[in-house]
Motif scaffolding. Structure first.
Motif, PDB file in Angstrom:
ATOM      1  N   VAL A 153       0.846  -1.201   0.000  1.00  0.00           N
ATOM      2  CA  VAL A 153       0.000   0.000   0.000  1.00  0.00           C
ATOM      3  C   VAL A 153       0.881   1.250   0.000  1.00  0.00           C
ATOM      4  N   ALA A 154       1.939   1.218   0.806  1.00  0.00           N
ATOM      5  CA  ALA A 154       2.871   2.353   0.819  1.00  0.00           C
ATOM      6  C   ALA A 154       3.525   2.538  -0.543  1.00  0.00           C
ATOM      7  N   SER A 155       3.876   1.434  -1.200  1.00  0.00           N
ATOM      8  CA  SER A 155       4.451   1.525  -2.547  1.00  0.00           C
ATOM      9  C   SER A 155       3.438   2.089  -3.536  1.00  0.00           C
ATOM     10  N   THR A 156       2.190   1.699  -3.395  1.00  0.00           N
ATOM     11  CA  THR A 156       1.135   2.209  -4.280  1.00  0.00           C
ATOM     12  C   THR A 156       0.984   3.714  -4.130  1.00  0.00           C
ATOM     13  N   ILE A 157       0.945   4.179  -2.898  1.00  0.00           N
ATOM     14  CA  ILE A 157       0.815   5.621  -2.652  1.00  0.00           C
ATOM     15  C   ILE A 157       2.014   6.367  -3.231  1.00  0.00           C
ATOM     16  N   PHE A 158       3.211   5.823  -3.019  1.00  0.00           N
ATOM     17  CA  PHE A 158       4.434   6.440  -3.542  1.00  0.00           C
ATOM     18  C   PHE A 158       4.378   6.558  -5.065  1.00  0.00           C
ATOM     19  N   PHE A 159       4.006   5.461  -5.737  1.00  0.00           N
ATOM     20  CA  PHE A 159       3.964   5.476  -7.196  1.00  0.00           C
ATOM     21  C   PHE A 159       2.883   6.415  -7.724  1.00  0.00           C
ATOM     22  N   MET A 160       1.728   6.415  -7.095  1.00  0.00           N
ATOM     23  CA  MET A 160       0.655   7.276  -7.583  1.00  0.00           C
ATOM     24  C   MET A 160       1.015   8.756  -7.396  1.00  0.00           C
ATOM     25  N   LEU A 161       1.639   9.089  -6.270  1.00  0.00           N
ATOM     26  CA  LEU A 161       2.070  10.475  -6.078  1.00  0.00           C
ATOM     27  C   LEU A 161       3.100  10.885  -7.119  1.00  0.00           C
ATOM     28  N   LEU A 162       4.075  10.015  -7.369  1.00  0.00           N
ATOM     29  CA  LEU A 162       5.079  10.331  -8.377  1.00  0.00           C
ATOM     30  C   LEU A 162       4.477  10.401  -9.777  1.00  0.00           C
ATOM     31  N   GLY A 163       3.446   9.603 -10.022  1.00  0.00           N
ATOM     32  CA  GLY A 163       2.829   9.592 -11.343  1.00  0.00           C
ATOM     33  C   GLY A 163       2.167  10.910 -11.695  1.00  0.00           C
ATOM     34  N   TYR A 164       1.723  11.652 -10.681  1.00  0.00           N
ATOM     35  CA  TYR A 164       1.057  12.921 -10.950  1.00  0.00           C
ATOM     36  C   TYR A 164       1.981  14.129 -10.840  1.00  0.00           C
ATOM     37  N   MET A 165       3.240  13.905 -10.497  1.00  0.00           N
ATOM     38  CA  MET A 165       4.212  15.004 -10.520  1.00  0.00           C
ATOM     39  C   MET A 165       4.798  15.079 -11.928  1.00  0.00           C
ATOM     40  N   LYS A 166       5.059  16.238 -12.372  1.00  0.00           N
ATOM     41  CA  LYS A 166       5.635  16.405 -13.705  1.00  0.00           C
ATOM     42  C   LYS A 166       7.143  16.641 -13.557  1.00  0.00           C
ATOM     43  N   LEU A 167       7.874  15.537 -13.357  1.00  0.00           N
ATOM     44  CA  LEU A 167       9.316  15.620 -13.183  1.00  0.00           C
ATOM     45  C   LEU A 167      10.015  15.301 -14.500  1.00  0.00           C
ATOM     46  N   THR A 168      11.307  15.544 -14.539  1.00  0.00           N
ATOM     47  CA  THR A 168      12.076  15.166 -15.720  1.00  0.00           C
ATOM     48  C   THR A 168      12.283  13.663 -15.717  1.00  0.00           C
ATOM     49  N   GLU A 169      12.629  13.131 -16.875  1.00  0.00           N
ATOM     50  CA  GLU A 169      12.833  11.687 -16.978  1.00  0.00           C
ATOM     51  C   GLU A 169      14.002  11.240 -16.107  1.00  0.00           C
ATOM     52  N   ARG A 170      15.033  12.049 -16.020  1.00  0.00           N
ATOM     53  CA  ARG A 170      16.177  11.703 -15.180  1.00  0.00           C
ATOM     54  C   ARG A 170      15.780  11.633 -13.710  1.00  0.00           C
ATOM     55  N   MET A 171      14.958  12.550 -13.265  1.00  0.00           N
ATOM     56  CA  MET A 171      14.522  12.537 -11.867  1.00  0.00           C
ATOM     57  C   MET A 171      13.629  11.331 -11.590  1.00  0.00           C
ATOM     58  N   TYR A 172      12.777  10.974 -12.542  1.00  0.00           N
ATOM     59  CA  TYR A 172      11.966   9.770 -12.388  1.00  0.00           C
ATOM     60  C   TYR A 172      12.850   8.532 -12.229  1.00  0.00           C
ATOM     61  N   LEU A 173      13.918   8.452 -13.006  1.00  0.00           N
ATOM     62  CA  LEU A 173      14.820   7.309 -12.895  1.00  0.00           C
ATOM     63  C   LEU A 173      15.550   7.299 -11.560  1.00  0.00           C
ATOM     64  N   TYR A 174      15.963   8.462 -11.076  1.00  0.00           N
ATOM     65  CA  TYR A 174      16.596   8.527  -9.755  1.00  0.00           C
ATOM     66  C   TYR A 174      15.630   8.089  -8.656  1.00  0.00           C
ATOM     67  N   MET A 175      14.382   8.535  -8.754  1.00  0.00           N
ATOM     68  CA  MET A 175      13.390   8.158  -7.752  1.00  0.00           C
ATOM     69  C   MET A 175      13.098   6.661  -7.806  1.00  0.00           C
TER      70      MET A 175
END
Length: 80
Positions: free
Chosen positions: A32-54
Motif C-alpha cells: 500500500v505504501a508503494s502504491t501511494i508512492f507510485f501514484m504520487l510520483l505519477g502525478y508530478m511532472k518531473l524530468t525523466e532523469r529525476m523519475y529514474l533517480y526516484m
C-alpha cells in the motif's frame, strides 16, 4: 514516464489487495505504501532523469524492506 509510475501504482495496489485477501497484512501495508508512492510520483511532472533517480531509490528501499520482512517477520507455513 509518469504514466509508467501510475501503472506501477496500479499493479502494486493489486498486489496489496491480494496480500490482504491472503491474510498477510504486514506485507500488504508495505505494498500500500508503494502504491501511494507510485501514484504520487505519477502525478508530478518531473524530468525523466529525476523519475529514474526516484525509481532507483525506491528499488533500494523496497528491496531492503521486503528482505527484512521475509527474513525476520514472516514465518513460513504459519498461516493455516
Amino acid at each position: 514516464m509518469d504514466n509508467m509510475f501510475k501503472l506501477c501504482g496500479f499493479w502494486t495496489g493489486i498486489f496489496a489487495v491480494m496480500f490482504f485477501v491472503g491474510h498477510m497484512d504486514q506485507v500488504a501495508l508495505l505494498f500500500v505504501a508503494s502504491t501511494i508512492f507510485f501514484m504520487l510520483l505519477g502525478y508530478m511532472k518531473l524530468t525523466e532523469r529525476m523519475y529514474l533517480y526516484m525509481f532507483g531509490a525506491y528499488l533500494m528501499l523496497f528491496t531492503v524492506g521486503f528482505t527484512y520482512y521475509a527474513t525476520f517477520i514472516h514465518v513460513p507455513g504459519a498461516g493455516h
